[in-house]
Write a protein that holds these residues in place. Structure first.
Motif, mmCIF file in Angstrom:
data_model
loop_
_atom_site.group_PDB
_atom_site.id
_atom_site.type_symbol
_atom_site.label_atom_id
_atom_site.label_comp_id
_atom_site.label_asym_id
_atom_site.label_seq_id
_atom_site.Cartn_x
_atom_site.Cartn_y
_atom_site.Cartn_z
ATOM 1 N N THR A 174 38.219 39.060 47.007
ATOM 2 C CA THR A 174 37.593 39.216 45.693
ATOM 3 C C THR A 174 36.394 40.153 45.762
ATOM 4 N N ALA A 232 38.883 33.591 42.041
ATOM 5 C CA ALA A 232 39.516 34.825 42.507
ATOM 6 C C ALA A 232 40.510 35.344 41.477
ATOM 7 N N HIS A 282 39.816 38.932 39.523
ATOM 8 C CA HIS A 282 40.798 40.008 39.696
ATOM 9 C C HIS A 282 41.420 40.419 38.360
#
Length: 349
Positions: free
Chosen positions: A236, A304, A308
């Protein structure tokens, strides 16, 4: 924070290097489609070149005689890459069931093979989980269904934990049926093993075998969760450095810095909890590690996904695999909420 001495640091480096060469994302995805559910060639390399399966097996049974801390290192590294392997099911669960049983004859017969990489599986849970047993014993005859068995469909030997103690079963024996079952986490193969009046060999087993084994299992699992959380965080951060919006890397935005800082805090506190449990070897510390590391990995994996953006929920991206590992591993060996109730009772709450 590092808990490694010189020897554990060398072990970590060796495992990480080997996995870096043979267990990248593409290799993991290939491995989960195989009949074994893992890369047999990679498992052989891990056993032959590093000796991971022999780590916690006593030297008199052809093992290394290392501690749970060394197992922790390997589990962390396997968790980082989500590498499917028989490590947890065979080299930890099954091997420690034998070691903790104190049955010298069974240990002498079975542990050298496990140390060399042969796969053993421990049949324990029933359909309702690990609070009871899926299989019952009548004398030396077993009946019932063991659920959520790690490697049960490919194991060379089956160990069966019942309320009457520990038993050994030949997978080819009459009345044994094994099958792979669908799982939330595609990187961890689970199976169901049915025993229909199967002849078994009773092994020596102390009255506290289940509690001892649960402690080892929870510590090993928490180590894997720490490794997965650490990798999800690193991926990440790297993405936040390269992804740009409004002409700036998104990692420069203060709000996202705060979220990644929170992820880092979760990873490091989870690591401390897990190592504390490995060092103490006590059931209570193992339970705390199970609860905390399960929730930490779930939170880190969820963040994460969020950081993203849309690509994280596509099959091609690994973030969704860490998310599935997070939720699958949280259920393994018992749900966190069940252990929370146990901790509350122990605290008199």
């Amino acid at each position: 924070m590092s808990f490694d001495n010189e020897e554990r640091a060398a072990l970590r480096s060796s495992v990480r290097d080997l996995l870096g060469k043979h267990s990248d994302s593409a290799a993991v995805r290939r491995a989960i489609t195989t009949g074994h559910g893992y890369d047999d060639a990679l498992w052989s390399r891990l056993c032959e070149q590093i000796g991971v399966a022999a780590l916690a097996i006593p030297e008199k049974y052809d093992g290394v005689g290392a501690s749970l801390l060394e197992v922790h290192v390997v589990q962390e590294e396997l968790g980082r890459t989500l590498t499917p392997s028989p490590m947890l099911g065979s080299a930890v669960l099954a091997a420690q069931a034998l070691v903790l049983s104190g049955d010298d004859d069974a240990c002498a017969r079975l542990l050298p093979g496990i140390a060399a990489g042969s796969v053993a599986a421990l049949c324990w849970a029933g359909p309702d989980g690990w609070s009871g047993f899926g299989v019952t014993a009548s004398g030396e005859t077993l009946s019932g269904t063991a659920s959520y068995v790690l490697g049960g469909d490919v194991a060379d030997v089956l160990l069966v934990l019942t309320s009457e103690g520990l038993f050994e079963v030949d997978p080819a024996a009459d009345g044994v049926t094994r099958r792979r079952v669908p799982a939330m986490d595609p990187t961890r193969a689970l199976s169901e093993v049915v025993f229909d009046g199967v002849a078994a060999r009773r092994l020596v087993s102390p009255t506290d075998l289940v509690d001892q084994l649960r402690t080892v299992a929870l510590v090993a699992l928490s180590a894997e969760q720490v490794g997965a959380a650490s990798a999800a965080l690193e991926q990440t951060v790297e993405y936040a450095k390269s992804r740009k919006q409004f002409g700036r890397a998104i990692g420069s935005f203060q709000a996202l810095k705060h979220r990644m800082a929170d992820m880092y805090a979760l990873v490091e506190t989870a690591r401390s909890m897990s190592y504390a449990a490995a060092l103490s070897g006590t059931h209570d510390d193992a339970v705390v590690a199970k609860v905390y590391c399960s929730e930490a990995l779930q939170n880190v994996a969820a963040e994460a996904i969020q950081l993203h953006g849309g690509i994280a929920i596509t099959w091609e991206h690994d973030a969704q695999l860490y998310f599935k590992r997070a939720h699958g591993s949280a259920q393994l060996f018992g749900q966190p909420r069940d252990y929370l109730a146990e901790l509350a009772t122990a605290a008199g709450l």
